[in-house]
Design a protein around this motif. Structure first.
Motif, PDB file in Angstrom:
ATOM      1  N   LEU A 148      16.099   3.208  49.292  1.00 49.30           N
ATOM      2  CA  LEU A 148      15.132   2.702  50.268  1.00 49.30           C
ATOM      3  C   LEU A 148      13.802   3.429  50.169  1.00 49.30           C
ATOM      4  N   ALA A 149      13.848   4.742  49.980  1.00 45.89           N
ATOM      5  CA  ALA A 149      12.607   5.506  49.830  1.00 45.89           C
ATOM      6  C   ALA A 149      11.849   5.056  48.584  1.00 45.89           C
ATOM      7  N   SER A 150      12.563   4.853  47.489  1.00 47.30           N
ATOM      8  CA  SER A 150      11.930   4.421  46.242  1.00 47.30           C
ATOM      9  C   SER A 150      11.344   3.022  46.385  1.00 47.30           C
ATOM     10  N   ALA A 151      12.091   2.110  47.013  1.00 46.77           N
ATOM     11  CA  ALA A 151      11.609   0.744  47.198  1.00 46.77           C
ATOM     12  C   ALA A 151      10.404   0.710  48.136  1.00 46.77           C
ATOM     13  N   SER A 152      10.390   1.580  49.130  1.00 47.88           N
ATOM     14  CA  SER A 152       9.265   1.624  50.072  1.00 47.88           C
ATOM     15  C   SER A 152       7.979   2.035  49.366  1.00 47.88           C
ATOM     16  N   VAL A 153       8.069   3.001  48.469  1.00 42.49           N
ATOM     17  CA  VAL A 153       6.891   3.427  47.714  1.00 42.49           C
ATOM     18  C   VAL A 153       6.376   2.275  46.857  1.00 42.49           C
ATOM     19  N   SER A 154       7.283   1.580  46.179  1.00 32.89           N
ATOM     20  CA  SER A 154       6.893   0.463  45.328  1.00 32.89           C
ATOM     21  C   SER A 154       6.239  -0.643  46.148  1.00 32.89           C
ATOM     22  N   ALA A 155       6.831  -0.982  47.301  1.00 32.63           N
ATOM     23  CA  ALA A 155       6.293  -2.053  48.138  1.00 32.63           C
ATOM     24  C   ALA A 155       4.930  -1.683  48.710  1.00 32.63           C
ATOM     25  N   THR A 156       4.782  -0.442  49.135  1.00 35.65           N
ATOM     26  CA  THR A 156       3.504  -0.001  49.690  1.00 35.65           C
ATOM     27  C   THR A 156       2.390  -0.101  48.654  1.00 35.65           C
ATOM     28  N   LEU A 157       2.679   0.334  47.443  1.00 41.53           N
ATOM     29  CA  LEU A 157       1.674   0.247  46.384  1.00 41.53           C
ATOM     30  C   LEU A 157       1.352  -1.207  46.048  1.00 41.53           C
ATOM     31  N   TRP A 158       2.365  -2.048  46.008  1.00 41.53           N
ATOM     32  CA  TRP A 158       2.157  -3.445  45.605  1.00 41.53           C
ATOM     33  C   TRP A 158       1.322  -4.197  46.635  1.00 41.53           C
ATOM     34  N   PHE A 159       1.584  -3.967  47.942  1.00 40.81           N
ATOM     35  CA  PHE A 159       0.894  -4.702  48.985  1.00 40.81           C
ATOM     36  C   PHE A 159      -0.480  -4.137  49.321  1.00 40.81           C
ATOM     37  N   PHE A 160      -0.599  -2.815  49.365  1.00 38.65           N
ATOM     38  CA  PHE A 160      -1.766  -2.217  50.007  1.00 38.65           C
ATOM     39  C   PHE A 160      -2.694  -1.447  49.073  1.00 38.65           C
ATOM     40  N   ALA A 161      -2.241  -1.044  47.916  1.00 32.65           N
ATOM     41  CA  ALA A 161      -3.099  -0.252  47.025  1.00 32.65           C
ATOM     42  C   ALA A 161      -4.020  -1.159  46.218  1.00 32.65           C
ATOM     43  N   THR A 162      -5.159  -0.634  45.856  1.00 34.58           N
ATOM     44  CA  THR A 162      -6.061  -1.364  44.971  1.00 34.58           C
ATOM     45  C   THR A 162      -5.473  -1.372  43.559  1.00 34.58           C
ATOM     46  N   PRO A 163      -5.920  -2.287  42.711  1.00 33.70           N
ATOM     47  CA  PRO A 163      -5.412  -2.296  41.324  1.00 33.70           C
ATOM     48  C   PRO A 163      -5.574  -0.955  40.627  1.00 33.70           C
TER      49      PRO A 163
END
Length: 239
Positions: A148-163
């Protein structure tokens, strides 16, 4: 925009982007951060859990590709783990056993290749989906927390981080996995010099199953990890 709502132009998240520029100074910074994650013991205690997860997923995916059924994955606080699978035939367990130690290097090299070829967002999305699917076969609570911690990091980057932020984050993660794969390889080689914990070595388990000496499997792990480093360096030089 809600936490789990897609942006209006969400299809753009799957589009190929211009590869991020990584000048030598930035590359040195990425290498420094990756080393800080995967070398000092204090940070390795945390990041090493993700490396163990990728290691066990390597066993599981290899098993699936040879027709086996994955029945469970466990990740423990001491960085040990296991991926259990069932199926007929003798080839599947051997193939599954081979792909544990190289898995972090394979994933790391794939992440770097994705960044240097403009597929960062797709790589993040695919990684997140794999992690969510892993929840179906995790069999201990601590393993669930790691996933869950790993998936949360991936999801946060995918949705909210700039390219650009996504690219730099994936470069750090991929490089740290490559460094972590070398660290894990050194550890398993040390196990064979001490001979006190051979039962934890995939090379020894492969020897028990096939009769092929452990040193052959260790050399195979080394070649696979070295090949991944070559792919990663080549991807940077030819970007």
């Amino acid at each position: 925009m809600g936490l789990f709502s897609l942006p209006p132009d969400w299809t753009a998240l799957f589009a190929r982007a211009a590869p991020v520029e990584v000048p030598p100074a930035v590359l040195l910074g990425i290498l420094a951060v990756a080393a800080a994650l995967s070398i000092p013991r204090v940070t390795w205690q945390q990041f090493g859990l993700f490396t163990t997860l990728v290691h066990e997923l390597g066993h599981a995916v290899a098993g699936l590709l040879t027709g086996r059924t994955v029945t469970g994955i466990r990740i423990r606080r001491n960085h040990s783990g296991e991926a259990l699978s069932t199926g007929r035939g003798s080839i599947g367990p051997v193939v599954s056993g081979i792909f544990g130690y190289p898995a972090p290097a394979i994933v790391g090299a794939a992440q770097l290749w994705s960044v240097f070829n403009g597929y960062t967002a797709i790589a993040l999305f695919a990684g997140g989906i794999v992690l969510l699917l892993t929840l179906l076969v995790i069999r201990n609570l601590f393993g669930v927390l790691v996933v869950l911690a790993s998936a949360s990091v991936s999801a946060t980057l995918w949705f909210f981080a700039t390219p650009q932020q996504q690219s730099y984050a994936l470069l750090v993660l991929g490089t740290a996995l490559l460094v972590g794969s070398v660290r894990a390889l050194v550890s398993v080689i040390r196990v064979h010099t001490r001979r006190g914990q051979l039962g934890s070595s995939d090379a020894y388990l492969l020897y028990r199953r096939t009769g092929v000496p452990s040193v052959v499997w260790l050399l195979l792990f080394t070649a696979a990890i070295g090949g991944c480093w070559w792919i990663a360096v080549t991807a940077y030089l030819t970007r």
